[in-house]
Design an enzyme around this catalytic site. Structure first.
Site, PDB file in Angstrom:
ATOM      1  N   SER A 190       0.845  -1.188   0.000  1.00 42.30           N
ATOM      2  CA  SER A 190       0.000   0.000   0.000  1.00 42.30           C
ATOM      3  C   SER A 190       0.888   1.249   0.000  1.00 42.30           C
ATOM      4  CB  SER A 190      -0.945  -0.020   1.215  1.00 42.30           C
ATOM      5  OG  SER A 190      -1.918   0.998   1.094  1.00 42.30           O
ATOM      6  N   ASN A 191       0.305   2.408   0.369  1.00 47.82           N
ATOM      7  CA  ASN A 191       1.095   3.646   0.413  1.00 47.82           C
ATOM      8  C   ASN A 191       0.559   4.523   1.539  1.00 47.82           C
ATOM      9  OD1 ASN A 191      -1.035   5.504  -0.683  1.00 47.82           O
ATOM     10  ND2 ASN A 191      -0.861   4.116  -2.439  1.00 47.82           N
ATOM     11  N   HIS A 192       1.158   5.739   1.662  1.00 46.29           N
ATOM     12  CA  HIS A 192       0.878   6.560   2.844  1.00 46.29           C
ATOM     13  C   HIS A 192      -0.358   7.446   2.713  1.00 46.29           C
ATOM     14  CE1 HIS A 192       4.566   5.287   4.731  1.00 46.29           C
ATOM     15  NE2 HIS A 192       5.276   5.632   3.668  1.00 46.29           N
ATOM     16  N   SER A 193      -1.140   7.285   1.666  1.00 47.67           N
ATOM     17  CA  SER A 193      -2.321   8.148   1.530  1.00 47.67           C
ATOM     18  C   SER A 193      -3.305   7.918   2.678  1.00 47.67           C
ATOM     19  CB  SER A 193      -3.029   7.854   0.202  1.00 47.67           C
ATOM     20  OG  SER A 193      -4.269   8.535   0.138  1.00 47.67           O
ATOM     21  N   ALA A 238      -4.530   7.656  -4.334  1.00 50.86           N
ATOM     22  CA  ALA A 238      -3.166   7.159  -4.583  1.00 50.86           C
ATOM     23  C   ALA A 238      -3.297   5.694  -4.970  1.00 50.86           C
ATOM     24  CB  ALA A 238      -2.314   7.321  -3.335  1.00 50.86           C
TER      25      ALA A 238
END
Ligand code: PMT
Length: 215
Positions: A21-24, A88
């Site tokens: 995943s990512n930091h959004s 994102a």
């Protein structure tokens, strides 16, 4: 107006337990949705997994993966006037997610990743969307060149560029600093301010375009 907004990260499964995943946090997209609803517009939020409440007056479709977000947008975008792609979305996903939890056997674990379908890039193509298209660009360098390239390649009317190399704005922050790019208007620089303020400025530009005042 009827706005479809994507927000938040996606989760790409490695196995039933692990994901990429990512930091959004979803804050930017949710702020735009909240502001649009507060202005009396109809708003659908297609949201990846976030820990934010659905803003008042907003309808939310919750999704997990990039593929699910693509499908949710594909099925609905045709009945909206404006699409704002603030999510994102993962660019890559595991080629073969394991059906059982991968056991650690000591050796390194190598993951083969493949490209996901680009939702924004599909708007003018596969989806045949003819409304106002607002894209985002999360860049760590060459913001203007990268943003204008995306605006043209993806057929956006407005492109919101933000420098995500900074820790005081962008991913996860309550603040953002953006530049609004369009094909035929001067760049509009919005210095660091709360995302709610950025959302209001983006809505001002969208409403101006809808009135025919141009971006
Ligand atoms: O969510 P927050 O914590 O508030 O952080 C806000 C934000 C930094 C996530 C937001 O301001 C932002 O920049 N969103 C876009 C993040 C992104 O994926 O940018 P990108 O340059 O990688 O993608 C370009 C555009 O294509 C974006 O509109 C994106 O939604 C879209 N995209 C990308 C990949 C893909 N497979 N499908 C897409 O639709």
């Amino acid at each position: 107006m009827r706005l479809l907004i994507t927000a938040g990260p996606t989760r790409e499964a490695i196995d039933p337990v692990r994901y990429l995943s990512n930091h959004s946090s979803g804050k930017m997209g949710y702020a735009i949705a909240a502001e649009a609803a507060a202005r009396g517009h109809a708003v659908l939020l297609v949201s990846g997994p976030v820990s934010l409440a659905v803003p008042t007056g907003v309808e939310r479709v919750a999704v997990e993966s990039a593929a699910q977000m693509y499908q949710a947008v594909a099925e609905r975008i045709g009945s909206y006037d404006v699409a704002v792609m603030a999510a994102a979305v993962a660019d890559y996903t595991p080629a073969e997610p394991a059906t059982q939890k991968i056991k650690k056997d000591g050796a390194a674990l190598e993951l083969a990743l493949v490209r996901t379908r680009d939702i924004l890039a599909s708007a003018r193509g596969e989806f045949g969307f003819e409304g106002l298209l607002v894209g985002f660009a999360a860049e760590t360098e060459n913001l203007r060149a990268n943003a204008m390239g995306k605006l043209r390649r993806k057929g956006c009317d407005l492109l919101v560029g933000n420098d995500v190399s900074r820790s005081d704005i962008g991913f996860g922050s309550d603040h953002n600093a953006v530049t609004l790019f369009s094909a035929d208007a001067e760049e509009q620089v919005i210095a660091r301010c709360p995302k709610t303020e950025v959302a209001a400025r983006i809505l001002d530009r969208i409403e101006a375009e809808a009135r025919g005042d141009g971006f």
